[in-house]
Design an enzyme around this catalytic site. Structure first.
Site, PDB file in Angstrom:
ATOM      1  N   GLY A   1      39.417  36.988  35.219  1.00 12.85           N
ATOM      2  CA  GLY A   1      40.009  36.064  33.976  1.00 12.85           C
ATOM      3  C   GLY A   1      38.752  35.417  33.668  1.00 12.85           C
ATOM      4  O   GLY A   1      38.862  34.773  32.542  1.00 12.85           O
ATOM      5  N   CYS A   2      37.701  35.010  34.556  1.00 13.24           N
ATOM      6  CA  CYS A   2      36.748  34.160  33.959  1.00 13.24           C
ATOM      7  C   CYS A   2      35.887  34.592  32.875  1.00 13.24           C
ATOM      8  O   CYS A   2      35.373  35.773  33.006  1.00 13.24           O
ATOM      9  CB  CYS A   2      35.646  33.890  35.300  1.00 13.24           C
ATOM     10  SG  CYS A   2      34.220  32.677  34.935  1.00 13.24           S
ATOM     11  N   GLN A   3      35.694  33.987  31.609  1.00 14.70           N
ATOM     12  CA  GLN A   3      34.950  34.716  30.729  1.00 14.70           C
ATOM     13  C   GLN A   3      33.258  34.779  31.070  1.00 14.70           C
ATOM     14  O   GLN A   3      32.703  35.638  30.598  1.00 14.70           O
ATOM     15  CB  GLN A   3      35.231  33.821  29.292  1.00 14.70           C
ATOM     16  CG  GLN A   3      36.675  34.130  28.841  1.00 14.70           C
ATOM     17  CD  GLN A   3      36.712  35.202  28.466  1.00 14.70           C
ATOM     18  OE1 GLN A   3      36.067  36.035  27.571  1.00 14.70           O
ATOM     19  NE2 GLN A   3      37.980  35.997  28.997  1.00 14.70           N
TER      20      GLN A   3
ATOM     21  N   LEU B   1      33.025  37.892  33.111  1.00 13.41           N
ATOM     22  CA  LEU B   1      33.178  39.184  32.270  1.00 13.41           C
ATOM     23  C   LEU B   1      31.774  39.317  31.393  1.00 13.41           C
ATOM     24  O   LEU B   1      31.321  40.543  31.112  1.00 13.41           O
ATOM     25  CB  LEU B   1      34.344  38.861  31.089  1.00 13.41           C
ATOM     26  CG  LEU B   1      34.629  39.945  30.049  1.00 13.41           C
ATOM     27  CD1 LEU B   1      34.693  41.384  30.820  1.00 13.41           C
ATOM     28  CD2 LEU B   1      35.627  39.378  29.131  1.00 13.41           C
TER      29      LEU B   1
END
Length: 171
Positions: free
Chosen positions: A11-13, A16
């Site tokens: 979930g960490c942008q 990603l």
């Protein structure tokens, strides 16, 4: 091209963005949840052991930003125990690649963090366009987690703000 095992916070942008960059450069990325892994001292030290203690920690973690944890003031054992107790404090991503060579056989190479130049020198980024700024910076910018309204939530007793941060839907 390399097959990269990529230990991240799901979930960490930022993670990603890093994974997408590796894939665009032609690498195969096997994402793993940093927090769900079983970390022993030996396994974690295989990644961070050659670094200074201050380089072991995720500088975007709320406990570091607030000054509750100052890695430079910690001894080896205390720092290691903090990371093993709360893997979200570990500087990420942790990456590993298995290399097969005729001279040495198989060896595992590891890298901590996402410094563009270091990753490019290690496995190559193949001239993929790089975004501006720090490759490890929080996607929320200088304000960090507070910029998404995260500060509006009550803090539970465990103070694990980073793991609760998923509620904003942007990290």
């Amino acid at each position: 091209m390399a097959i990269v095992t990529f230990y991240e916070k799901p979930g960490c942008q930022g993670n990603l963005r890093q994974r997408l960059l590796l894939a665009a450069a032609g690498h195969t990325v096997r994402a793993r949840n940093l927090k769900a892994e079983t970390w022993s001292a030996d396994r974690l030290l295989a990644f961070i052991g050659k670094l200074e203690i201050g380089e072991w920690f995720n500088r975007n973690a709320p406990a570091l930003k607030s000054g509750d944890i100052v890695p430079e003031n910690l001894g080896f054992e205390e720092a290691l125990h903090l990371l093993l107790d709360n893997p979200l404090l570990i500087r990420r991503p942790l990456m590993e690649v298995e290399r097969v060579t005729s001279e040495q056989g198989t060896r595992i190479e590891r890298l901590v963090g996402f410094d563009y130049a270091a990753v490019d020198a290690w496995i190559g980024l193949n001239k993929v366009a790089l975004s501006e700024g720090d490759g490890e910076a929080c996607a929320h910018g200088a304000e960090g987690h507070d910029s998404c309204g995260r500060a509006a939530y009550d803090k539970p007793a465990d103070k694990d703000e980073e793991s609760r941060h998923g509620r904003c839907g942007a990290h």
